[in-house]
Design a protein around this motif. Structure first.
Motif, PDB file in Angstrom:
ATOM      1  N   GLU A 139       0.844  -1.208   0.000  1.00 60.47           N
ATOM      2  CA  GLU A 139       0.000   0.000   0.000  1.00 60.47           C
ATOM      3  C   GLU A 139       0.872   1.248   0.000  1.00 60.47           C
ATOM      4  O   GLU A 139       0.615   2.221  -0.702  1.00 60.47           O
ATOM      5  N   LYS A 140       1.935   1.199   0.787  1.00 58.70           N
ATOM      6  CA  LYS A 140       2.860   2.335   0.861  1.00 58.70           C
ATOM      7  C   LYS A 140       3.506   2.582  -0.515  1.00 58.70           C
ATOM      8  O   LYS A 140       3.589   3.715  -0.999  1.00 58.70           O
ATOM      9  N   VAL A 141       3.955   1.492  -1.131  1.00 62.01           N
ATOM     10  CA  VAL A 141       4.609   1.599  -2.441  1.00 62.01           C
ATOM     11  C   VAL A 141       3.630   2.175  -3.461  1.00 62.01           C
ATOM     12  O   VAL A 141       3.978   3.052  -4.260  1.00 62.01           O
ATOM     13  N   SER A 142       2.406   1.696  -3.398  1.00 65.22           N
ATOM     14  CA  SER A 142       1.392   2.156  -4.341  1.00 65.22           C
ATOM     15  C   SER A 142       1.143   3.657  -4.187  1.00 65.22           C
ATOM     16  O   SER A 142       1.070   4.396  -5.173  1.00 65.22           O
ATOM     17  N   SER A 143       1.043   4.114  -2.938  1.00 66.20           N
ATOM     18  CA  SER A 143       0.767   5.549  -2.751  1.00 66.20           C
ATOM     19  C   SER A 143       1.989   6.388  -3.093  1.00 66.20           C
ATOM     20  O   SER A 143       1.871   7.482  -3.648  1.00 66.20           O
ATOM     21  N   LEU A 144       3.178   5.868  -2.808  1.00 60.94           N
ATOM     22  CA  LEU A 144       4.406   6.616  -3.124  1.00 60.94           C
ATOM     23  C   LEU A 144       4.599   6.806  -4.626  1.00 60.94           C
ATOM     24  O   LEU A 144       5.014   7.860  -5.087  1.00 60.94           O
ATOM     25  N   PHE A 145       4.316   5.732  -5.377  1.00 61.73           N
ATOM     26  CA  PHE A 145       4.646   5.722  -6.808  1.00 61.73           C
ATOM     27  C   PHE A 145       3.410   5.820  -7.703  1.00 61.73           C
ATOM     28  O   PHE A 145       3.446   5.380  -8.854  1.00 61.73           O
ATOM     29  N   ASP A 146       2.328   6.369  -7.147  1.00 58.20           N
ATOM     30  CA  ASP A 146       1.154   6.638  -7.955  1.00 58.20           C
ATOM     31  C   ASP A 146       0.609   5.366  -8.626  1.00 58.20           C
ATOM     32  O   ASP A 146       0.288   5.371  -9.828  1.00 58.20           O
ATOM     33  N   CYS A 147       0.540   4.301  -7.860  1.00 58.35           N
ATOM     34  CA  CYS A 147      -0.018   3.010  -8.322  1.00 58.35           C
ATOM     35  C   CYS A 147       0.759   2.349  -9.458  1.00 58.35           C
ATOM     36  O   CYS A 147       0.215   1.510 -10.176  1.00 58.35           O
ATOM     37  N   LYS A 148       2.030   2.784  -9.652  1.00 55.91           N
ATOM     38  CA  LYS A 148       2.817   2.174 -10.733  1.00 55.91           C
ATOM     39  C   LYS A 148       4.175   1.756 -10.186  1.00 55.91           C
ATOM     40  O   LYS A 148       4.792   2.482  -9.417  1.00 55.91           O
ATOM     41  N   LEU A 149       4.622   0.578 -10.617  1.00 52.64           N
ATOM     42  CA  LEU A 149       5.927   0.090 -10.178  1.00 52.64           C
ATOM     43  C   LEU A 149       6.617  -0.590 -11.362  1.00 52.64           C
ATOM     44  O   LEU A 149       6.041  -1.480 -11.985  1.00 52.64           O
ATOM     45  N   ASN A 150       7.830  -0.129 -11.674  1.00 55.53           N
ATOM     46  CA  ASN A 150       8.561  -0.754 -12.788  1.00 55.53           C
ATOM     47  C   ASN A 150       9.336  -2.004 -12.370  1.00 55.53           C
ATOM     48  O   ASN A 150       9.503  -2.925 -13.168  1.00 55.53           O
ATOM     49  N   ILE A 151       9.849  -1.974 -11.113  1.00 54.74           N
ATOM     50  CA  ILE A 151      10.800  -3.020 -10.720  1.00 54.74           C
ATOM     51  C   ILE A 151      10.474  -3.538  -9.327  1.00 54.74           C
ATOM     52  O   ILE A 151      10.268  -2.748  -8.401  1.00 54.74           O
ATOM     53  N   ILE A 152      10.448  -4.861  -9.173  1.00 50.59           N
ATOM     54  CA  ILE A 152      10.444  -5.425  -7.813  1.00 50.59           C
ATOM     55  C   ILE A 152      11.608  -6.407  -7.726  1.00 50.59           C
ATOM     56  O   ILE A 152      11.734  -7.317  -8.557  1.00 50.59           O
ATOM     57  N   VAL A 153      12.465  -6.188  -6.742  1.00 46.40           N
ATOM     58  CA  VAL A 153      13.576  -7.115  -6.506  1.00 46.40           C
ATOM     59  C   VAL A 153      13.282  -7.851  -5.203  1.00 46.40           C
ATOM     60  O   VAL A 153      13.301  -7.270  -4.120  1.00 46.40           O
ATOM     61  N   ASN A 154      12.975  -9.124  -5.336  1.00 49.93           N
ATOM     62  CA  ASN A 154      12.687  -9.969  -4.164  1.00 49.93           C
ATOM     63  C   ASN A 154      14.009 -10.491  -3.622  1.00 49.93           C
ATOM     64  O   ASN A 154      14.462 -11.571  -3.995  1.00 49.93           O
ATOM     65  N   ASN A 155      14.604  -9.688  -2.756  1.00 49.03           N
ATOM     66  CA  ASN A 155      15.954 -10.022  -2.299  1.00 49.03           C
ATOM     67  C   ASN A 155      15.989 -10.802  -0.985  1.00 49.03           C
ATOM     68  O   ASN A 155      16.873 -11.622  -0.783  1.00 49.03           O
ATOM     69  N   VAL A 156      15.007 -10.538  -0.104  1.00 46.91           N
ATOM     70  CA  VAL A 156      15.071 -11.182   1.226  1.00 46.91           C
ATOM     71  C   VAL A 156      15.056 -12.709   1.092  1.00 46.91           C
ATOM     72  O   VAL A 156      14.307 -13.277   0.306  1.00 46.91           O
ATOM     73  N   GLY A 157      15.911 -13.320   1.868  1.00 48.97           N
ATOM     74  CA  GLY A 157      15.944 -14.784   1.941  1.00 48.97           C
ATOM     75  C   GLY A 157      16.766 -15.151   3.160  1.00 48.97           C
ATOM     76  O   GLY A 157      17.549 -14.340   3.660  1.00 48.97           O
ATOM     77  N   THR A 158      16.576 -16.362   3.654  1.00 52.30           N
ATOM     78  CA  THR A 158      17.358 -16.756   4.816  1.00 52.30           C
ATOM     79  C   THR A 158      17.833 -18.192   4.673  1.00 52.30           C
ATOM     80  O   THR A 158      17.518 -18.875   3.689  1.00 52.30           O
TER      81      THR A 158
END
Ligand code: NAP
Length: 323
Positions: A139-158
Motif C-alpha cells: 500500500e505504501k509503495v502504491s501511494s508513493l509511486f502513484d499506483c505504478k511500479l517498474n521493478i520489484i527485486v525480491n531479495n530477502v531470503g534466509t
C-alpha cells in the motif's frame, strides 16, 4: 491511430502500441527463407513494419537502454549485503527506490546516508514473512509511486544450516515463509502496479544451491531451485502479455552478514576458494550490477532466466592441481 511507440516524456516503450501484433506475423518470414541465414539487416529489409518501428525507436531507445531514469523500484531487505548494493545500484542509475527491513535503527541510518549521496530512496519497516506487513508495504509503495511500479527485486531470503532430518517444524515454516511464501505473495500484490507501469521487471534472488547440492542446505536449496527458479520461469510466460519480465540472479558465496559466521572458519573458507574457479568470494556489487542490467531496457528480450553469479562454481568440473 496507433499510439507512438516511445512515450515522449520517458522515452520508454509504450505497451499500448500494437507492437506484439506487428511483430508476430513478421516472424513468419523465416518460413519463406528456409535455407538463408537471416541477418538482422536482411530480416529488416523484408519487414516493412519492422523498418518503420526501428526508424521511430533508435534515438530514444539508445539514450535510455543503459539507464533506469524515471523508473520506480521496490527492493526487499535493502539495509545490508546484496540488497543494499542493489538499492544503491538502482538509485545510482536514476530509479526512485523503496526498500524495507526489520531493524528500524539500521534502516534510518541507511536512509540518512542515501540522502547524503543524493539517492532517491525511501524505506519501511516490514517483516516480509508476515502477510499483513507485506500488504501494508505494498500500500505504501502504491501511494508513493502513484499506483505504478517498474521493478520489484525480491531479495530477502534466509538460511538455517542443518541436515534435513534435524530441521524443526518451526524452522521449516520460517524458511518456507521467508524464502518462498513472502516472495510469491509480494509478486501477487505487486502485479497490478507492475502492469500499470507498462514496463515491468521482476528480479528474484535465487542461489547456486538451487542448481547444485550444498551440505546442510536441502530445504534452502529447494526453496531457491524448486520454488524460486520455477516461479521465475512461470511469471516470465504468464506476465509477458503485460510487458513484465521475470529473471533471477543466483549467487554463490558473496561477502555479506548472512555468511560472515560460516566463512570465519579458515578451513571452510579455503574449501570455498578451492571449489571456486575464480578462487575468491563475490562482492555484493557483483550481484547488483547484474540485477540492474536485468531491469534495464538493454535487457528487454531476456526473460525467464536464472543467471549464476558464482565465480564459475556451478560449472566447475574436475581440475586437479598437479596434473
Ligand atoms: N550472501 C551469500 O553468499 C548468498 C548466496 C546465495 C544467495 N544469497 C541470497 O541473497 C539474498 C540476500 O542475502 P544477503 O547475504 O545479502 O543477506 P544479509 O546480509 O543477511 O541481508 C539481508 C537483508 O534483508 C533484511 N531482511 C532479512 N530478513 C527479512 C525479513 N523477514 N523481512 C524484511 N527484511 C529482512 C535484512 O535486514 P533486517 O535483518 O533488519 O530485517 C537485511 O537488510 C538472500 O535471498 C540470500 O538467500 C546470498
Amino acid at each position: 491511430m496507433a499510439e507512438p511507440l516511445i512515450s515522449p516524456s520517458s522515452g520508454l516503450v509504450n505497451t499500448q502500441t500494437p507492437f506484439a501484433s506487428c511483430f508476430k506475423p513478421q516472424l513468419n518470414t523465416h518460413s519463406i527463407l528456409p535455407f538463408k541465414p537471416i541477418t538482422s539487416s536482411s530480416f529488416r529489409y523484408k519487414c516493412p513494419i519492422l523498418n518503420q518501428i526501428q526508424t521511430i525507436a533508435p534515438s530514444n531507445l539508445k539514450s535510455n537502454r543503459w539507464s533506469l531514469q524515471g523508473m520506480t523500484a521496490l527492493v526487499t531487505g535493502g539495509t545490508r549485503g546484496i540488497g543494499r548494493a542493489i538499492v544503491e545500484e538502482l538509485a545510482g542509475l536514476g530509479a526512485s527506490v523503496h526498500t524495507c527491513s526489520r531493524n528500524e535503527n539500521e534502516l534510518d541510518k541507511c536512509l540518512v546516508e542515501w540522502k547524503s549521496l543524493g539517492f532517491e530512496v525511501s524505506g519501511s519497516i516490514c517483516d516480509v514473512s508476515i502477510r499483513a506487513q507485506r500488504e501494508s508495504l505494498m500500500e505504501k509503495v502504491s501511494s508513493l509511486f502513484d499506483c505504478k511500479l517498474n521493478i520489484i527485486v525480491n531479495n530477502v531470503g534466509t538460511n538455517i544450516r542443518k541436515s534435513m532430518v534435524d530441521l524443526t517444524a518451526e524452522e521449516v515454516s520460517t524458511l518456507l515463509a521467508t524464502n518462498f511464501e513472502s516472495v510469491f505473495n509480494l509478486c501477487q500484490l505487486a502485479y497490478p502496479l507492475l502492469k500499470a507501469s507498462g514496463l515491468g521487471s521482476v528480479v528474484f534472488t535465487s542461489s547456486v544451491s538451487g542448481f547444485v547440492s550444498l551440505k546442510s542446505m536441502s530445504l534452502q536449496g529447494a526453496t531457491k531451485g524448486g520454488a524460486i527458479n520455477q516461479l521465475t520461469r512461470n511469471l516470465a510466460c504468464e506476465w509477458a502479455k503485460d510487458n513484465i519480465r521475470s529473471n533471477a540472479v543466483a549467487p554463490w558465496y558473496i561477502r555479506t552478514s548472512m555468511v560472515e559466521q560460516v566463512l570465519s572458519n579458515k578451513d571452510y573458507l579455503e574449501e570455498v576458494y578451492s571449489r571456486t574457479p575464480l578462487q575468491r568470494l563475490g562482492d555484493p556489487t557483483e550481484v547488483s550490477s547484474l540485477v540492474a542490467f536485468l531491469c534495464m531496457p538493454a535487457s528487454s528480450y531476456i526473460t525467464g532466466q536464472i543467471i549464476c553469479v558464482d565465480g564459475g562454481m556451478s560449472v566447475n568440473g574436475f581440475y586437479p592441481k598437479d596434473y
